[in-house]
Design a protein around this motif. Structure first.
Motif, PDB file in Angstrom:
ATOM      1  N   ILE A 153      12.554   1.062 -60.173  1.00  0.00           N
ATOM      2  CA  ILE A 153      11.424   1.995 -60.174  1.00  0.00           C
ATOM      3  C   ILE A 153      10.850   2.153 -58.773  1.00  0.00           C
ATOM      4  O   ILE A 153      10.601   3.270 -58.303  1.00  0.00           O
ATOM      5  N   PHE A 154      10.677   1.025 -58.076  1.00  0.00           N
ATOM      6  CA  PHE A 154       9.935   1.040 -56.815  1.00  0.00           C
ATOM      7  C   PHE A 154      10.509   0.008 -55.860  1.00  0.00           C
ATOM      8  O   PHE A 154      10.878  -1.093 -56.271  1.00  0.00           O
ATOM      9  N   THR A 155      10.607   0.362 -54.587  1.00  0.00           N
ATOM     10  CA  THR A 155      11.029  -0.608 -53.583  1.00  0.00           C
ATOM     11  C   THR A 155      10.061  -0.594 -52.409  1.00  0.00           C
ATOM     12  O   THR A 155       9.556   0.459 -52.013  1.00  0.00           O
ATOM     13  N   TYR A 156       9.794  -1.786 -51.896  1.00  0.00           N
ATOM     14  CA  TYR A 156       8.962  -1.891 -50.691  1.00  0.00           C
ATOM     15  C   TYR A 156       9.726  -1.450 -49.447  1.00  0.00           C
ATOM     16  O   TYR A 156       9.126  -1.011 -48.476  1.00  0.00           O
ATOM     17  N   GLY A 157      11.036  -1.607 -49.451  1.00  0.00           N
ATOM     18  CA  GLY A 157      11.816  -1.332 -48.251  1.00  0.00           C
ATOM     19  C   GLY A 157      11.638  -2.389 -47.182  1.00  0.00           C
ATOM     20  O   GLY A 157      11.807  -2.111 -45.990  1.00  0.00           O
ATOM     21  N   MET A 158      11.307  -3.615 -47.595  1.00  0.00           N
ATOM     22  CA  MET A 158      11.136  -4.698 -46.634  1.00  0.00           C
ATOM     23  C   MET A 158      12.470  -5.051 -45.999  1.00  0.00           C
ATOM     24  O   MET A 158      13.509  -5.063 -46.665  1.00  0.00           O
ATOM     25  N   GLN A 159      12.443  -5.367 -44.703  1.00  0.00           N
ATOM     26  CA  GLN A 159      13.673  -5.641 -43.969  1.00  0.00           C
ATOM     27  C   GLN A 159      14.452  -6.791 -44.582  1.00  0.00           C
ATOM     28  O   GLN A 159      15.677  -6.737 -44.690  1.00  0.00           O
ATOM     29  N   LYS A 160      13.751  -7.837 -44.998  1.00  0.00           N
ATOM     30  CA  LYS A 160      14.439  -8.988 -45.596  1.00  0.00           C
ATOM     31  C   LYS A 160      15.212  -8.574 -46.840  1.00  0.00           C
ATOM     32  O   LYS A 160      16.351  -9.008 -47.054  1.00  0.00           O
ATOM     33  N   GLY A 161      14.595  -7.738 -47.667  1.00  0.00           N
ATOM     34  CA  GLY A 161      15.265  -7.271 -48.868  1.00  0.00           C
ATOM     35  C   GLY A 161      16.470  -6.406 -48.551  1.00  0.00           C
ATOM     36  O   GLY A 161      17.541  -6.553 -49.169  1.00  0.00           O
ATOM     37  N   LEU A 162      16.330  -5.502 -47.587  1.00  0.00           N
ATOM     38  CA  LEU A 162      17.437  -4.633 -47.199  1.00  0.00           C
ATOM     39  C   LEU A 162      18.612  -5.445 -46.682  1.00  0.00           C
ATOM     40  O   LEU A 162      19.774  -5.171 -47.011  1.00  0.00           O
ATOM     41  N   GLU A 163      18.309  -6.452 -45.867  1.00  0.00           N
ATOM     42  CA  GLU A 163      19.367  -7.283 -45.298  1.00  0.00           C
ATOM     43  C   GLU A 163      20.068  -8.116 -46.379  1.00  0.00           C
ATOM     44  O   GLU A 163      21.293  -8.260 -46.358  1.00  0.00           O
TER      45      GLU A 163
END
Length: 214
Positions: A150-160
């Motif tokens: 539904i929703f993502t923060y787009g935090m760098q740690k999560g992306l990596e």
């Protein structure tokens, strides 16, 4: 489903609630300007319809080979069930740990070796919880096509983390969109957007708390 529509939906029912001048405190001790509880979508029928229709559109567009949907425990279970119903697909969910009784399942619902699975998640932050689910499914022999959330923060740690695990995620809306829409709709001041994005970019740096206060 348009990302702005989902953002307005979540803001309207306070599933996403911004409070940059009075931050919330996470269990980790980090100060956060945002509170997110997508479970509230379940008790708002029109918003729920937008969300589940949107998730089904994501699955059809990005994962057309999907054979089964698997929800994360516990927030993703209802969304996986409703989305699977709309799509006419089987669903199940992955427990946070195996049961200590009965068949000691961690995966609930039938999952065959080699089945193509899409994980349904409500929220992506650092990516840890959804990757645990992906790993359980992979170990059970499933082919995980990716995640729909539904929703993502787009935090760098999560992306990596997602990239390292070769997991794709497609979200209905994201932190940048919700922050912009919140300013447009008057939930926050326009000057607060930069503070919110500063938090997203580095949650451990609390300098955003005092920045641009008026």
């Amino acid at each position: 489903m348009n990302a702005d529509i989902i953002a307005r939906d979540l803001l309207k029912i306070q599933a996403v609630f911004f409070r940059p001048d009075e931050p919330f405190t996470w269990a980790s001790g980090i100060k956060s300007p945002v509170y997110c509880d997508n479970r509230l979508t379940l008790t708002a029928p029109q918003v729920r319809l937008d969300v589940e229709t949107g998730l089904s559109e994501l699955v059809r567009e990005y994962y057309p080979e999907a054979e089964v949907l698997m929800g994360t425990s516990t927030a993703g279970i209802a969304h996986a069930a409703i989305t699977a119903h709309l799509m006419g697909l089987p669903m199940g969910y992955v427990r946070s740990g195996a049961k200590d009784h009965g068949r000691k399942n961690q995966i609930e619902g039938r999952l065959e070796q080699g089945q193509k699975v899409v994980v349904i998640e409500d929220l992506i932050s650092t990516g840890g919880s959804v990757l645990e689910v992906v790993n359980v499914l992979r170990e059970a022999g499933a082919e995980v096509l990716g995640v729909a959330s539904i929703f993502t923060y787009g935090m760098q740690k999560g992306l990596e983390r997602l990239a390292a695990a070769e997991v794709t995620n497609h979200s209905l809306t994201n932190f940048d969109v919700i922050a912009r829409v919140a300013a447009e709709e008057g939930y926050i001041r326009p000057e607060d957007v930069a503070r919110l994005l500063a938090f997203r970019d580095n949650p451990s740096d609390e300098s955003w708390i005092s920045s641009n206060r008026k």
